[in-house]
Scaffold this active site. Structure first.
Site, PDB file in Angstrom:
ATOM      1  N   SER A 138      54.597  95.304  40.166  1.00 26.17           N
ATOM      2  CA  SER A 138      53.292  95.955  40.007  1.00 26.17           C
ATOM      3  C   SER A 138      52.938  96.681  41.290  1.00 26.17           C
ATOM      4  CB  SER A 138      52.208  94.910  39.691  1.00 26.17           C
ATOM      5  OG  SER A 138      50.910  95.460  39.795  1.00 26.17           O
ATOM      6  N   TYR A 151      47.315  86.901  41.120  1.00 29.24           N
ATOM      7  CA  TYR A 151      48.167  87.859  40.412  1.00 29.24           C
ATOM      8  C   TYR A 151      48.840  88.801  41.400  1.00 29.24           C
ATOM      9  CZ  TYR A 151      49.534  91.864  37.573  1.00 29.24           C
ATOM     10  OH  TYR A 151      50.251  92.884  36.991  1.00 29.24           O
TER      11      TYR A 151
END
Length: 254
Positions: A138, A151
């Site tokens: 990501s 996260y």
């Protein structure tokens, strides 16, 4: 062509970005696409088969939080059937900073364990043929969304792991690169929890920024697979594909 006539394992290939990418992969004509996912979706598998009847699409239930031994057992079943596997895509991910342990287990430990398991079959030191690993990380691995630090940290860890895998390629024969999507319109980003509720509106605020569609992301994902560049850190953002340069601030010199 990297995808054509190849055998590919796609972990979480039925998820948001994952399913759109599976569609694009099938269009590119692999010999086999093996999807490992937690929940079976017969309709999705049927759609993939209909999209290109020349491609054999199979499904196995798989939870990335199982042990390396359990994963190795599943992979042996797949390797026994296909004889060879060319590409592994690690795509499992959750976005919910309420679930600290599970976020780390799925987003990072699962990627490490699945990769470790396939090394039993690929590592050239064991007589293996080598292989290619594409890890979905990501852009939060570059710069955190600080309201979801768990996260973001899990994705940064996955990115660091992937960079190390690429450097180990001369030893193992296994190459690797990371796929780092920006904000993409998926169920993942429509509603999720911030760490300790530091920002209850984090999902809403995030979607106020420019986004990309799942199809745009998937199409660029396939371009990255075809580029097959060991060590590449691919940024897939706003419908574009870019290999970014990682700034080095320290080196172990070993």
């Amino acid at each position: 062509m990297v995808i054509a006539n190849k055998n590919i394992i796609f972990v979480a290939g039925l998820g948001g970005i994952g399913f759109d990418t599976s569609r694009e992969i099938v269009k590119s004509g692999p010999k086999n696409l093996v999807i490992l996912d937690r929940i079976e979706n017969p309709a999705a598998i049927a759609e993939l088969k209909a999209l290109n009847p020349k491609v054999t699409v199979t499904f196995y239930p798989y939870d990335v939080t199982v042990s390396v031994a359990e994963t190795t057992k599943l992979l042996k079943t797949i390797f026994d059937k296909l004889k060879t596997v060319d590409i592994l895509i690690n795509g499992a991910g959750i976005l919910d900073d309420y679930q600290i342990e599970r976020t780390i287990a799925v987003n990072f430990t699962g990627t490490v364990n699945t990769t470790t398991a396939i090394m039993s079959f690929w590592d050239k030191r064991k007589g293996g043929p080598g292989g290619i690993i594409a890890n979905i990380c990501s852009v939060t691995g570059f710069n955190a969304i600080y309201q979801v630090p768990v996260y973001s940290a899990s994705k940064a860890a996955a990115l660091s792991f992937t960079n190390s895998l690429a450097k180990l390629a001369p030893i193992t024969g296994v190459t690797a690169y990371s796929i780092n999507p920006g904000i993409t319109v998926t169920p993942l980003v429509h509603k999720f929890n911030s760490w300790l509720d530091v920002e209850p509106r984090v999902a809403e605020l995030l979607l106020e920024h420019p986004t990309q569609t799942r199809l745009q992301c998937a199409q660029n994902f396939v371009k990255a697979i075809e580029a097959n560049q060991n060590g590449a850190i691919w940024k897939l953002d706003l419908g574009t594909l870019e290999a970014i340069e990682w700034t080095k601030h320290w080196d172990s010199h070993i």
